[in-house]
Design a protein around this motif. Structure first.
Motif, PDB file in Angstrom:
ATOM      1  N   LEU A  38      26.324 -23.884 -25.630  1.00 25.91           N
ATOM      2  CA  LEU A  38      25.664 -22.537 -25.280  1.00 25.91           C
ATOM      3  C   LEU A  38      24.761 -22.337 -24.574  1.00 25.91           C
ATOM      4  N   HIS A  39      23.771 -23.485 -24.729  1.00 22.81           N
ATOM      5  CA  HIS A  39      22.509 -23.499 -24.177  1.00 22.81           C
ATOM      6  C   HIS A  39      22.731 -23.756 -22.437  1.00 22.81           C
ATOM      7  N   GLN A  97      16.167 -19.218 -23.845  1.00 21.66           N
ATOM      8  CA  GLN A  97      15.954 -19.132 -25.152  1.00 21.66           C
ATOM      9  C   GLN A  97      15.789 -17.723 -25.809  1.00 21.66           C
ATOM     10  N   TYR A  98      15.014 -16.821 -24.937  1.00 22.73           N
ATOM     11  CA  TYR A  98      14.983 -15.530 -25.401  1.00 22.73           C
ATOM     12  C   TYR A  98      16.259 -14.941 -25.629  1.00 22.73           C
ATOM     13  N   THR A 144      37.551  -5.000 -29.751  1.00 24.79           N
ATOM     14  CA  THR A 144      36.155  -4.713 -29.202  1.00 24.79           C
ATOM     15  C   THR A 144      35.073  -4.396 -30.367  1.00 24.79           C
ATOM     16  N   SER A 145      35.716  -3.847 -31.519  1.00 27.68           N
ATOM     17  CA  SER A 145      34.739  -3.677 -32.383  1.00 27.68           C
ATOM     18  C   SER A 145      34.862  -4.354 -33.940  1.00 27.68           C
ATOM     19  N   GLY A 146      36.153  -4.663 -34.143  1.00 25.90           N
ATOM     20  CA  GLY A 146      36.502  -4.867 -35.507  1.00 25.90           C
ATOM     21  C   GLY A 146      36.394  -6.526 -35.651  1.00 25.90           C
ATOM     22  N   LEU A 147      36.418  -7.294 -34.542  1.00 27.15           N
ATOM     23  CA  LEU A 147      36.344  -8.980 -34.967  1.00 27.15           C
ATOM     24  C   LEU A 147      34.787  -9.219 -34.452  1.00 27.15           C
ATOM     25  N   LEU A 148      33.771  -8.657 -34.176  1.00 26.67           N
ATOM     26  CA  LEU A 148      32.760  -8.666 -33.779  1.00 26.67           C
ATOM     27  C   LEU A 148      31.973  -9.922 -34.862  1.00 26.67           C
ATOM     28  N   ARG A 149      32.098  -9.541 -36.293  1.00 26.15           N
ATOM     29  CA  ARG A 149      31.424 -10.264 -37.142  1.00 26.15           C
ATOM     30  C   ARG A 149      31.932 -11.658 -37.061  1.00 26.15           C
ATOM     31  N   PRO A 150      33.149 -12.108 -37.148  1.00 27.95           N
ATOM     32  CA  PRO A 150      33.528 -13.429 -36.814  1.00 27.95           C
ATOM     33  C   PRO A 150      33.396 -14.135 -35.715  1.00 27.95           C
ATOM     34  N   ALA A 151      33.224 -13.500 -34.589  1.00 29.21           N
ATOM     35  CA  ALA A 151      32.755 -13.778 -33.232  1.00 29.21           C
ATOM     36  C   ALA A 151      31.435 -14.283 -33.312  1.00 29.21           C
ATOM     37  N   MET A 152      30.378 -13.476 -33.793  1.00 28.28           N
ATOM     38  CA  MET A 152      29.205 -13.759 -33.978  1.00 28.28           C
ATOM     39  C   MET A 152      29.005 -14.938 -34.778  1.00 28.28           C
ATOM     40  N   HIS A 153      29.579 -14.863 -36.011  1.00 28.40           N
ATOM     41  CA  HIS A 153      29.288 -15.972 -37.138  1.00 28.40           C
ATOM     42  C   HIS A 153      29.608 -17.280 -36.519  1.00 28.40           C
ATOM     43  N   TYR A 154      30.893 -17.462 -35.973  1.00 32.48           N
ATOM     44  CA  TYR A 154      31.227 -18.790 -35.606  1.00 32.48           C
ATOM     45  C   TYR A 154      30.443 -19.276 -34.301  1.00 32.48           C
ATOM     46  N   ARG A 155      29.659 -18.198 -33.652  1.00 35.78           N
ATOM     47  CA  ARG A 155      29.079 -18.638 -32.608  1.00 35.78           C
ATOM     48  C   ARG A 155      27.518 -19.232 -33.055  1.00 35.78           C
ATOM     49  N   TRP A 156      26.878 -18.346 -33.613  1.00 31.65           N
ATOM     50  CA  TRP A 156      25.448 -18.645 -33.748  1.00 31.65           C
ATOM     51  C   TRP A 156      25.206 -19.284 -35.122  1.00 31.65           C
ATOM     52  N   ASN A 157      26.138 -19.748 -36.239  1.00 32.64           N
ATOM     53  CA  ASN A 157      25.924 -20.260 -37.436  1.00 32.64           C
ATOM     54  C   ASN A 157      26.461 -21.617 -37.325  1.00 32.64           C
ATOM     55  N   ASP A 205      34.140 -21.524 -27.676  1.00 31.94           N
ATOM     56  CA  ASP A 205      33.094 -22.177 -28.323  1.00 31.94           C
ATOM     57  C   ASP A 205      33.245 -23.395 -29.339  1.00 31.94           C
ATOM     58  N   PRO A 206      32.880 -24.499 -29.312  1.00 33.44           N
ATOM     59  CA  PRO A 206      33.282 -25.784 -29.901  1.00 33.44           C
ATOM     60  C   PRO A 206      33.839 -25.636 -31.400  1.00 33.44           C
TER      61      PRO A 206
END
Length: 378
Positions: free
Chosen positions: A125-126, A144-145, A103-116, A211-212
């Motif tokens: 995602l769209h 979009q927002y 719930t907290s420790g893996l947020l960075r890779p989760a966000m990185h691989y989704r948005w980068n 996410d693909p």
């Protein structure tokens, strides 16, 4: 089945925290209907009781509204003899530890691989962001927002061009270690899921297992983790690869060496960030002296307490300090405090081997509580 016997789970398919609650309901055998948080009934009937516009939110057949995946799980654990909470000391602590990690420790890779990785993930995602809302003239603009807001949140979690390579290196090491563990057991602590499995499924399903771009990595590099993700969304044990499976947690409070290896990888990131976040929030508490009952949870994408600076493998990372990390850590510390001295020593020895012993002493100056669907300062 009578509709009145069915729970309603409000969330969205691509939501990290909804995945935690959904998996629990499936494994618990709870009949439920899932509705989008964009459904008209969410604002009309639920939001006034859930207090914050976050997901997941559960509405029971009796009409009780429960916001937050942890609170949803606790609601059922209190009534089902804590079916998914190990009773032995080390396994109980490790289960809660993986809830913290997920719930907290893996947020960075989760966000990185989704948005980068938008070249691969963009259309996927769209679609999901667009269809999480009802049709209306501003649907596209709002989608979009929301996507832009989540990208901003990712940066607050420490996802930057400078940190990207390191985030991937640590995640791949974790993925490899977890894959090896799941070659021996279908779940973290043996043959049935624990609370830690539900915490871990949060990032490993919605972001990293759907996410693909990260799904491709998981399928190609860690097929056993991919199977665990599938397994956590099925009501049965779903362990057909194991021809002589057990039915419960491992005997004698055993923690497999394969799981210790996973924890050693995660400790490098989890411990320094938790310590840095504690310093930031404790300084905020000293400066603001919030009254008892004050809301402790900020909105996603906002820096309520400030940014925590810490070092990971010699690289400086800045990430938003969030109070929810300490909701789960406080639970772990309370569980530890209730153990007998000999049991505490066993747990301490385990955490020392994994580089996690500092978590036992990393505390906030004020305890956190729960009231009317909100985290509050006591």
């Amino acid at each position: 089945m009578n509709r009145s016997n069915i729970h309603r789970l409000y969330g969205i398919t691509h939501s990290l925290y909804t995945g935690r609650a959904r998996s629990y309901l499936i494994k618990n055998g709870t009949a439920f209907r899932e509705l989008s948080s964009g459904h008209k009934s969410f604002k009309a009937e639920v939001l006034s009781e859930s207090k914050l516009a976050t997901i997941p939110v559960l509405v029971t057949p009796e009409g009780q509204v429960i916001r937050d995946g942890g609170a949803i799980i606790e609601h059922f654990e209190k009534s089902n003899s804590r079916r998914f909470t190990p009773s032995s000391p080390k396994q109980q602590i490790v289960s809660t530890l993986f809830d913290l990690i997920g719930t907290s420790g893996l947020l960075r890779p989760a966000m990185h691989y989704r948005w980068n990785y938008l070249d691969e993930n963009g259309e996927f995602l769209h679609y999901h962001f667009l269809h999480s809302q009802p049709e209306h003239p501003e649907r596209e603009a709002k989608s979009q927002y929301m996507m832009s807001k989540m990208q901003h949140a990712g940066r607050l979690f420490g996802v930057t061009e400078e940190s990207a390579a390191l985030v991937e290196t640590v995640y791949i090491e974790f993925l490899d270690a977890l894959n090896k563990h799941f070659s021996e057991y279908p779940y973290l602590l043996g043959w049935t899921p624990c609370i830690g499995d539900f915490g871990l499924i949060a990032p490993l399903y919605a972001h990293l297992g759907r996410d693909p771009a990260p799904l491709r990595i998981m399928q190609q590099r860690a097929v056993r983790v991919t199977r665990w993700v599938e397994r956590m969304n099925r009501a049965d044990q779903d362990a057909l690869e194991f021809f002589n499976p057990g039915v419960s947690y491992l005997e004698d409070d055993r923690i497999p060496e394969t799981l210790e290896t996973v924890l050693k990888v995660l400790a490098e990131d989890l411990v320094p960030e938790t310590q840095a976040a504690a310093e930031v929030i404790n300084q905020w508490l000293v400066e603001h002296q919030p009254e008892s009952g004050t809301l402790a949870q900020g909105s996603l994408g906002q820096s309520m307490y400030g940014m925590a600076q810490f070092s990971l493998r010699g690289q400086s990372i800045s990430a938003v300090a969030q109070s929810y990390r300490f909701v789960v850590l406080q639970k772990l510390q309370q569980q530890y405090a209730q153990l007998e001295p000999a049991q505490q020593q066993d747990v301490t020895s385990l955490l020392q081997r994994c580089g996690l012993e500092a978590l036992l002493a990393t505390r906030l100056k004020r305890e956190l509580g729960w009231s009317e669907n909100q985290d509050i300062w006591l």
